[in-house]
Write an enzyme that holds these catalytic residues in place. Structure first.
Site, PDB file in Angstrom:
ATOM      1  N   GLY A  28       0.810  -1.216   0.000  1.00  0.00           N
ATOM      2  CA  GLY A  28       0.000   0.000   0.000  1.00  0.00           C
ATOM      3  C   GLY A  28       0.842   1.265   0.000  1.00  0.00           C
ATOM      4  O   GLY A  28       1.980   1.281   0.483  1.00  0.00           O
ATOM      5  N   ARG A  32      -2.323   8.243   3.758  1.00  0.00           N
ATOM      6  CA  ARG A  32      -2.795   8.980   4.937  1.00  0.00           C
ATOM      7  C   ARG A  32      -1.658   9.343   5.883  1.00  0.00           C
ATOM      8  O   ARG A  32      -1.805  10.229   6.723  1.00  0.00           O
ATOM      9  CB  ARG A  32      -3.859   8.159   5.672  1.00  0.00           C
ATOM     10  N   LYS A  39       5.137   3.328   5.010  1.00  0.00           N
ATOM     11  CA  LYS A  39       4.270   3.245   6.178  1.00  0.00           C
ATOM     12  C   LYS A  39       4.758   2.205   7.181  1.00  0.00           C
ATOM     13  O   LYS A  39       4.808   2.482   8.393  1.00  0.00           O
ATOM     14  CB  LYS A  39       2.837   2.921   5.744  1.00  0.00           C
ATOM     15  N   THR A  95      -6.023  -7.407  -2.113  1.00  0.00           N
ATOM     16  CA  THR A  95      -5.215  -8.272  -1.263  1.00  0.00           C
ATOM     17  C   THR A  95      -4.989  -9.656  -1.868  1.00  0.00           C
ATOM     18  O   THR A  95      -3.920 -10.252  -1.698  1.00  0.00           O
ATOM     19  CB  THR A  95      -5.874  -8.412   0.109  1.00  0.00           C
ATOM     20  N   TYR A 117      -0.005  -8.715   7.680  1.00  0.00           N
ATOM     21  CA  TYR A 117      -0.012  -7.357   7.124  1.00  0.00           C
ATOM     22  C   TYR A 117       1.053  -6.524   7.824  1.00  0.00           C
ATOM     23  O   TYR A 117       1.110  -6.483   9.061  1.00  0.00           O
ATOM     24  CB  TYR A 117      -1.397  -6.719   7.296  1.00  0.00           C
ATOM     25  N   TYR A 387      37.353  15.183  19.248  1.00  0.00           N
ATOM     26  CA  TYR A 387      37.171  15.252  17.795  1.00  0.00           C
ATOM     27  C   TYR A 387      37.925  16.454  17.247  1.00  0.00           C
ATOM     28  O   TYR A 387      37.777  17.570  17.753  1.00  0.00           O
ATOM     29  CB  TYR A 387      35.671  15.354  17.495  1.00  0.00           C
TER      30      TYR A 387
END
Length: 466
Positions: A28, A32, A39, A95, A117, A387
């Protein structure tokens, strides 16, 4: 609908009797989320949601793992490395179509297939095990569906079942009013025998409201062939909650943290203000640890027994041994190791450094790439200058050494045992055992100078107002 269905509550994780393959759907676009990050790679408790899911599945020792990708495929390849095979779904036609893309990766596989999923990250190992166990029950179901009963069934697809057998699967958009009245919902997760999976999928059509190939339709196909399909019901609907937005991501984080806090307290940790403490997925705490308000644990923290972590501390990638006191307002970065009875106080930052037994750095100090011997005292305002703009160097401080306030230790440098560095020193050469090192500019004294300066400036200011 009868409620004589198998529950996941009592199932104990165990390796499946047949080889197991995972098919994880992650194709997907996650629109959103409004994010450039895939995602399923958004983190919860410091770990990508996909990694949470894969870690739970690892308890069943899967022989093959296939992740079906589309948008953001390159990110998934980088995150997964060689731990899983990537199958590509392009275009995305539902799916059922997504699972079909795993056909090549599962060629010749004769075991069980668990379909998961990537945006449903908290499915428990015992739930997965219960699905596989049901697949091998005497009635030999062709498909096992994971169902759940939320307080509000909303737009979820429905599982129409009787005595644990699935009579029909229907998506909400295609369901009748009578079917929508059913409260048993479809999580989307399934267990299917590898020998049956693709034969069933090949018979799925797309004559539905969305014009898509639904994975759930393999149940209806199997039923039409006279085969049995079964449902396993999770006792915790939260474990099958999908994450599709930033708000849902935050809610999932909140649920995870709430459970982890309860677990910490049950295991013997005192949380002064539990709701303000945030854990990572792998935080390890010993017994009789006290954690005060507003403490954040990043990944990779191990805390031994009888430790106090004061308010407003941040710990990540560090080891804290017994009897240590941390903070308040301290930061332990990756590679920090505080040995027994040592202490770091307010506004102290420790990175890739070891504090020996009983060593102290109580105030306003930065210790980077340093080894601090047992019993050493690091004065307020001390820094290790590790450093040079190109490379990092180590500072070694011997046992019982005393570093005066506002000192700069310019690495690479070694301070001997029992040595003293006077306050305000900038040390760039090694200090021998028991030696005092004082590095300061000459202090000049000009008697009366300040009085004359003030008098002159006051006259100048008064003249400017005339």
């Amino acid at each position: 609908m009868m409620r004589a269905m198998t529950s996941t509550h009592e199932a104990a994780p165990s390796a499946p009797s047949a080889p197991l393959a995972l098919v994880v759907l992650a194709a997907g676009k996650g629109t959103r989320m409004k994010s450039d990050l895939h995602k399923v790679l958004h983190p919860i408790a410091g770990r990508p949601m996909l990694a949470h899911l894969m870690a739970s599945a690892a308890g069943l020792a899967p022989a093959r793992q296939v992740v079906v990708a589309g948008h953001g495929r390159e990110q998934l390849e980088k995150a997964l490395g060689d731990s899983a095979t990537i199958a590509v779904q392009e275009p995305q036609l539902g799916t059922g179509h997504a699972v079909l893309q795993a056909r090549a990766a599962l060629a010749g596989f004769e075991g069980d297939v668990l379909i998961l999923y990537g945006d449903v990250p908290f499915v428990r190992t015992q739930t997965m095990a219960a699905m596989i166990e049901r697949l091998h029950a005497p009635d030999a179901p062709a498909v096992v569906v994971l169902g759940f009963a939320p307080e509000d069934p909303l737009q979820y697809g429905r599982v129409i079942a009787q005595d644990g057998r699935v009579l029909k699967m229907v998506e909400h958009k295609d369901a009748s009013e009578a079917e929508r009245a059913c409260t048993l919902c479809n999580s989307g997760l399934m267990a299917v025998k590898g020998a049956d999976l693709f034969a069933l999928l090949d018979q799925v059509g797309n004559a539905n409201a969305q014009g898509e190939y639904y994975l759930t339709d393999i149940v209806n196909v199997a039923n039409a062939q006279g085969k049995t399909c079964a449902v396993v019901v999770t006792d915790d609907p939260d474990e099958v909650a999908g994450i599709n937005s930033r708000a849902e991501l935050a809610a999932a984080e909140g649920r995870w943290q709430a459970r982890r806090r309860l677990q910490a307290m049950a295991d013997g940790t005192s949380l002064v203000a539990p709701e303000t403490v945030w854990f990572a997925y792998d935080t390890v705490l010993g017994r009789d640890v006290t954690v005060e308000q507003n403490v954040v644990f990043g990944p990779g923290v191990t805390v031994a027994d009888h430790v106090v972590i004061h308010a407003f501390c941040h710990l990540e990638g560090c080891r804290v041994e017994s009897g240590v006191s941390v903070g308040p307002f301290a930061r332990l970065r990756p590679g920090a190791a505080l040995e027994e009875g040592s202490r770091v106080g307010n506004f102290v930052e420790v990175k890739n450094s070891r504090l020996g037994k009983g060593a102290k750095a109580n105030h306003l100090t930065y210790l980077g790439d340093a080894d601090v011997g047992a019993g050493a005292n690091i004065g307020a305002g001390t820094i290790t200058c590790n450093y040079d703009g190109y490379f990092k160097y180590r500072t070694v401080i011997g046992e019982r050494a005393f570093i005066g306030s506002n000192s700069a230790l310019i690495a690479p440098v070694r301070i001997g045992a029992d040595a003293i560095v006077a306050a305000g020193s900038a040390v760039s050469r090694d200090v021998s055992d028991g030696e005092l090192r004082l590095v300061r500019g000459e202090q000049l004294v000009k008697p009366g100078w300040a009085d004359r300066f003030h008098d002159a400036m006051k006259r100048k200011k008064a003249d400017s107002k005339k």
